[in-house]
Scaffold this motif. Sequence first.
Motif, PDB file in Angstrom:
ATOM      1  N   ASN A  29       2.255 -47.797  86.317  1.00  0.00           N
ATOM      2  CA  ASN A  29       3.331 -48.434  85.555  1.00  0.00           C
ATOM      3  C   ASN A  29       3.727 -47.661  84.302  1.00  0.00           C
ATOM      4  O   ASN A  29       4.902 -47.613  83.911  1.00  0.00           O
ATOM      5  CB  ASN A  29       2.947 -49.873  85.183  1.00  0.00           C
ATOM      6  CG  ASN A  29       1.644 -49.952  84.411  1.00  0.00           C
ATOM      7  OD1 ASN A  29       0.597 -49.512  84.880  1.00  0.00           O
ATOM      8  ND2 ASN A  29       1.672 -50.537  83.221  1.00  0.00           N
ATOM      9  N   HIS A  30       2.758 -46.990  83.646  1.00  0.00           N
ATOM     10  CA  HIS A  30       3.081 -46.247  82.431  1.00  0.00           C
ATOM     11  C   HIS A  30       3.869 -44.969  82.720  1.00  0.00           C
ATOM     12  O   HIS A  30       4.488 -44.418  81.806  1.00  0.00           O
ATOM     13  CB  HIS A  30       1.801 -45.900  81.664  1.00  0.00           C
ATOM     14  CG  HIS A  30       1.269 -47.037  80.862  1.00  0.00           C
ATOM     15  ND1 HIS A  30       1.607 -47.259  79.543  1.00  0.00           N
ATOM     16  CD2 HIS A  30       0.429 -48.050  81.198  1.00  0.00           C
ATOM     17  CE1 HIS A  30       0.996 -48.340  79.101  1.00  0.00           C
ATOM     18  NE2 HIS A  30       0.278 -48.843  80.086  1.00  0.00           N
ATOM     19  N   ASP A  31       3.830 -44.506  83.952  1.00  0.00           N
ATOM     20  CA  ASP A  31       4.522 -43.258  84.290  1.00  0.00           C
ATOM     21  C   ASP A  31       6.039 -43.404  84.298  1.00  0.00           C
ATOM     22  O   ASP A  31       6.754 -42.399  84.346  1.00  0.00           O
ATOM     23  CB  ASP A  31       4.050 -42.755  85.657  1.00  0.00           C
ATOM     24  CG  ASP A  31       2.587 -42.338  85.647  1.00  0.00           C
ATOM     25  OD1 ASP A  31       2.120 -41.867  84.589  1.00  0.00           O
ATOM     26  OD2 ASP A  31       1.909 -42.477  86.686  1.00  0.00           O
ATOM     27  N   TYR A  32       6.531 -44.625  84.241  1.00  0.00           N
ATOM     28  CA  TYR A  32       7.981 -44.849  84.292  1.00  0.00           C
ATOM     29  C   TYR A  32       8.624 -44.838  82.901  1.00  0.00           C
ATOM     30  O   TYR A  32       9.845 -44.942  82.781  1.00  0.00           O
ATOM     31  CB  TYR A  32       8.287 -46.167  85.006  1.00  0.00           C
ATOM     32  CG  TYR A  32       7.914 -46.149  86.476  1.00  0.00           C
ATOM     33  CD1 TYR A  32       8.845 -45.834  87.449  1.00  0.00           C
ATOM     34  CD2 TYR A  32       6.608 -46.427  86.869  1.00  0.00           C
ATOM     35  CE1 TYR A  32       8.490 -45.803  88.794  1.00  0.00           C
ATOM     36  CE2 TYR A  32       6.240 -46.400  88.206  1.00  0.00           C
ATOM     37  CZ  TYR A  32       7.183 -46.083  89.167  1.00  0.00           C
ATOM     38  OH  TYR A  32       6.826 -46.038  90.493  1.00  0.00           O
ATOM     39  N   GLY A  33       7.801 -44.761  81.853  1.00  0.00           N
ATOM     40  CA  GLY A  33       8.342 -44.674  80.497  1.00  0.00           C
ATOM     41  C   GLY A  33       9.105 -45.883  80.043  1.00  0.00           C
ATOM     42  O   GLY A  33      10.068 -45.780  79.272  1.00  0.00           O
ATOM     43  N   GLU A  34       8.675 -47.077  80.479  1.00  0.00           N
ATOM     44  CA  GLU A  34       9.452 -48.287  80.214  1.00  0.00           C
ATOM     45  C   GLU A  34       8.952 -49.088  79.017  1.00  0.00           C
ATOM     46  O   GLU A  34       9.447 -50.178  78.766  1.00  0.00           O
ATOM     47  CB  GLU A  34       9.489 -49.161  81.460  1.00  0.00           C
ATOM     48  CG  GLU A  34      10.210 -48.497  82.625  1.00  0.00           C
ATOM     49  CD  GLU A  34      10.571 -49.454  83.732  1.00  0.00           C
ATOM     50  OE1 GLU A  34       9.881 -50.489  83.855  1.00  0.00           O
ATOM     51  OE2 GLU A  34      11.538 -49.174  84.467  1.00  0.00           O
ATOM     52  N   TYR A  35       7.982 -48.561  78.273  1.00  0.00           N
ATOM     53  CA  TYR A  35       7.424 -49.333  77.164  1.00  0.00           C
ATOM     54  C   TYR A  35       7.862 -48.816  75.803  1.00  0.00           C
ATOM     55  O   TYR A  35       7.262 -49.134  74.783  1.00  0.00           O
ATOM     56  CB  TYR A  35       5.893 -49.364  77.273  1.00  0.00           C
ATOM     57  CG  TYR A  35       5.440 -49.941  78.597  1.00  0.00           C
ATOM     58  CD1 TYR A  35       5.798 -51.234  78.966  1.00  0.00           C
ATOM     59  CD2 TYR A  35       4.692 -49.184  79.482  1.00  0.00           C
ATOM     60  CE1 TYR A  35       5.409 -51.761  80.184  1.00  0.00           C
ATOM     61  CE2 TYR A  35       4.293 -49.709  80.702  1.00  0.00           C
ATOM     62  CZ  TYR A  35       4.652 -50.990  81.059  1.00  0.00           C
ATOM     63  OH  TYR A  35       4.269 -51.514  82.268  1.00  0.00           O
ATOM     64  N   VAL A  36       8.914 -48.007  75.801  1.00  0.00           N
ATOM     65  CA  VAL A  36       9.517 -47.552  74.546  1.00  0.00           C
ATOM     66  C   VAL A  36      11.028 -47.687  74.661  1.00  0.00           C
ATOM     67  O   VAL A  36      11.576 -47.876  75.750  1.00  0.00           O
ATOM     68  CB  VAL A  36       9.153 -46.078  74.218  1.00  0.00           C
ATOM     69  CG1 VAL A  36       7.653 -45.900  74.087  1.00  0.00           C
ATOM     70  CG2 VAL A  36       9.721 -45.125  75.266  1.00  0.00           C
ATOM     71  N   THR A  37      11.698 -47.577  73.523  1.00  0.00           N
ATOM     72  CA  THR A  37      13.160 -47.597  73.496  1.00  0.00           C
ATOM     73  C   THR A  37      13.666 -46.159  73.516  1.00  0.00           C
ATOM     74  O   THR A  37      13.307 -45.354  72.653  1.00  0.00           O
ATOM     75  CB  THR A  37      13.674 -48.303  72.232  1.00  0.00           C
ATOM     76  OG1 THR A  37      13.131 -49.630  72.190  1.00  0.00           O
ATOM     77  CG2 THR A  37      15.194 -48.373  72.229  1.00  0.00           C
ATOM     78  N   TRP A  38      14.495 -45.825  74.496  1.00  0.00           N
ATOM     79  CA  TRP A  38      14.985 -44.455  74.656  1.00  0.00           C
ATOM     80  C   TRP A  38      16.388 -44.317  74.035  1.00  0.00           C
ATOM     81  O   TRP A  38      17.181 -45.266  74.087  1.00  0.00           O
ATOM     82  CB  TRP A  38      15.053 -44.079  76.128  1.00  0.00           C
ATOM     83  CG  TRP A  38      13.701 -43.986  76.758  1.00  0.00           C
ATOM     84  CD1 TRP A  38      13.032 -44.970  77.411  1.00  0.00           C
ATOM     85  CD2 TRP A  38      12.847 -42.843  76.764  1.00  0.00           C
ATOM     86  NE1 TRP A  38      11.812 -44.520  77.841  1.00  0.00           N
ATOM     87  CE2 TRP A  38      11.662 -43.218  77.454  1.00  0.00           C
ATOM     88  CE3 TRP A  38      12.948 -41.544  76.262  1.00  0.00           C
ATOM     89  CZ2 TRP A  38      10.598 -42.330  77.647  1.00  0.00           C
ATOM     90  CZ3 TRP A  38      11.898 -40.661  76.466  1.00  0.00           C
ATOM     91  CH2 TRP A  38      10.737 -41.052  77.146  1.00  0.00           C
ATOM     92  N   PRO A  39      16.679 -43.152  73.453  1.00  0.00           N
ATOM     93  CA  PRO A  39      18.019 -42.935  72.881  1.00  0.00           C
ATOM     94  C   PRO A  39      19.118 -43.058  73.930  1.00  0.00           C
ATOM     95  O   PRO A  39      20.237 -43.475  73.630  1.00  0.00           O
ATOM     96  CB  PRO A  39      17.946 -41.497  72.337  1.00  0.00           C
ATOM     97  CG  PRO A  39      16.486 -41.222  72.148  1.00  0.00           C
ATOM     98  CD  PRO A  39      15.792 -41.994  73.223  1.00  0.00           C
ATOM     99  N   SER A  40      18.789 -42.664  75.172  1.00  0.00           N
ATOM    100  CA  SER A  40      19.782 -42.755  76.247  1.00  0.00           C
ATOM    101  C   SER A  40      19.059 -42.852  77.583  1.00  0.00           C
ATOM    102  O   SER A  40      17.886 -42.492  77.708  1.00  0.00           O
ATOM    103  CB  SER A  40      20.686 -41.515  76.250  1.00  0.00           C
ATOM    104  OG  SER A  40      19.936 -40.359  76.607  1.00  0.00           O
ATOM    105  N   GLU A  41      19.757 -43.347  78.575  1.00  0.00           N
ATOM    106  CA  GLU A  41      19.188 -43.441  79.922  1.00  0.00           C
ATOM    107  C   GLU A  41      18.898 -42.049  80.482  1.00  0.00           C
ATOM    108  O   GLU A  41      17.945 -41.864  81.252  1.00  0.00           O
ATOM    109  CB  GLU A  41      20.165 -44.186  80.841  1.00  0.00           C
ATOM    110  CG  GLU A  41      19.545 -44.720  82.118  1.00  0.00           C
ATOM    111  CD  GLU A  41      18.481 -45.782  81.886  1.00  0.00           C
ATOM    112  OE1 GLU A  41      17.546 -45.882  82.698  1.00  0.00           O
ATOM    113  OE2 GLU A  41      18.590 -46.506  80.876  1.00  0.00           O
ATOM    114  N   LYS A  42      19.692 -41.086  80.064  1.00  0.00           N
ATOM    115  CA  LYS A  42      19.493 -39.705  80.530  1.00  0.00           C
ATOM    116  C   LYS A  42      18.138 -39.167  80.084  1.00  0.00           C
ATOM    117  O   LYS A  42      17.409 -38.547  80.869  1.00  0.00           O
ATOM    118  CB  LYS A  42      20.612 -38.808  79.999  1.00  0.00           C
ATOM    119  CG  LYS A  42      20.487 -37.357  80.437  1.00  0.00           C
ATOM    120  CD  LYS A  42      21.581 -36.488  79.829  1.00  0.00           C
ATOM    121  CE  LYS A  42      21.397 -35.025  80.239  1.00  0.00           C
ATOM    122  NZ  LYS A  42      22.422 -34.158  79.601  1.00  0.00           N
TER     123      LYS A  42
END
Length: 411
Positions: free
Chosen positions: A234-247
């Motif tokens: 689950n951590h490999d998807y990078g979903e536990y932070v806020t990203w500047p952009s979807e890209k």
Amino acid sequence: MIFRFIILCALLLFIEFYSYQAFRTLIKTRWILIGYQVISLLVLIFIIYSFSQVDRSVGQTRQFMFTTGLMLTVYVPKILLTLIMFSEDIFRIGASIVNYFIYNTPRKEMMPDRRKFVSQLALGLAAIPFLSIIYGIFEGKYNFKVIKQTVFFPDLPDAFDGFKITQISDVHSGSFDNPEKINYAIDLINEQESDLILFTGDIVNTHAKEMHPWLETFSRIKDYKYGKFAVLGNHDYGEYVTWPSEKEKDENFKAIKNLYGQIGFKLMLNEHTYIQKGDDKIALIGVENWGVNFKKAGDLNKASENVHKDDFKVLMSHDPSHWDAEIKDHPKNFHLTFAGHTHGMQFGIEIPGYFKWSLAQYIYKQWAGLYENVGRYVYVNRGFGFHAYPGRVGIMPEITVIELKKGQNVG
């Protein structure tokens, strides 16, 4: 939000008040008691400030892990103190009611004094988690254990009788701070005489760059005759932070998937392959993360498409809740599933072969070790690394070696 904050403050005051009572009963020196209060206040302010500064675009940092460790070191013992001291107060209130209504004791004398031995007992018991958590931070998190297990299957192909599989899981490379200890763990992996190695996900906490300092180290994992395979956690998807952009999030995910190849593992994304040995073969199936409470990217039917029901099957799925929800009763009969994810909460009590307990068992039905359902098995690895709390108490980092044997499981 304000209501939650008020509740939290009230709870902290409650804990601080009762833990202070244990010290005040035993210690009469005023400057020591004042020092205790000042230190407690400073620690609380630091913890609140540190957590308030967490940057959702960065994720877990060294300061976050230090603060988490400090909070557990301070407040787990204090919670235990509170439970004991509050229980004594309930007894004291009950005794005062009896004294007043039955024995007609004057009001000034009806409430029994705090008993010194109760405070001594409370502090003695609180010292156990205090010292354990400190040990977990400095030693436990790298106290790697090789756990070996033999599993019997009556329908195991003859050529695979005695076939050994090494499993690692939940590396969380962004948490590491000791190259010597990690190199020691890699040596332990290489010492196992296995035929195949499986890596069941979570190579990082969030960012692909976390693994960059450790690529050479993990590339030392030797080649296995029948391969090195992995799935995502689950951590490999990078979903536990806020990203500047979807890209940027997509680029990070792509880089994380590439990490597995950079250390010599074939990443399986809802797919399967066959492991051939002599005239026999087994199906190795790898699904993306699927969890009851986490990302559901795994597609078991797609991964096992064209795999026959009678084939012997080894499955990799990061989250053990997947086994309970979809795998164990699946009509294709998945013989052995390898999972991880839980870390055993990195905190518990375990006496191998006799007893194991962790808070993880109240969240996951299968949380550490081997579980069986009508001849189908799941093995939940306790994890290689650590996350959030920078330590391990009782539930140690694990390298698993499973030996497949043909026959009936006795007992």
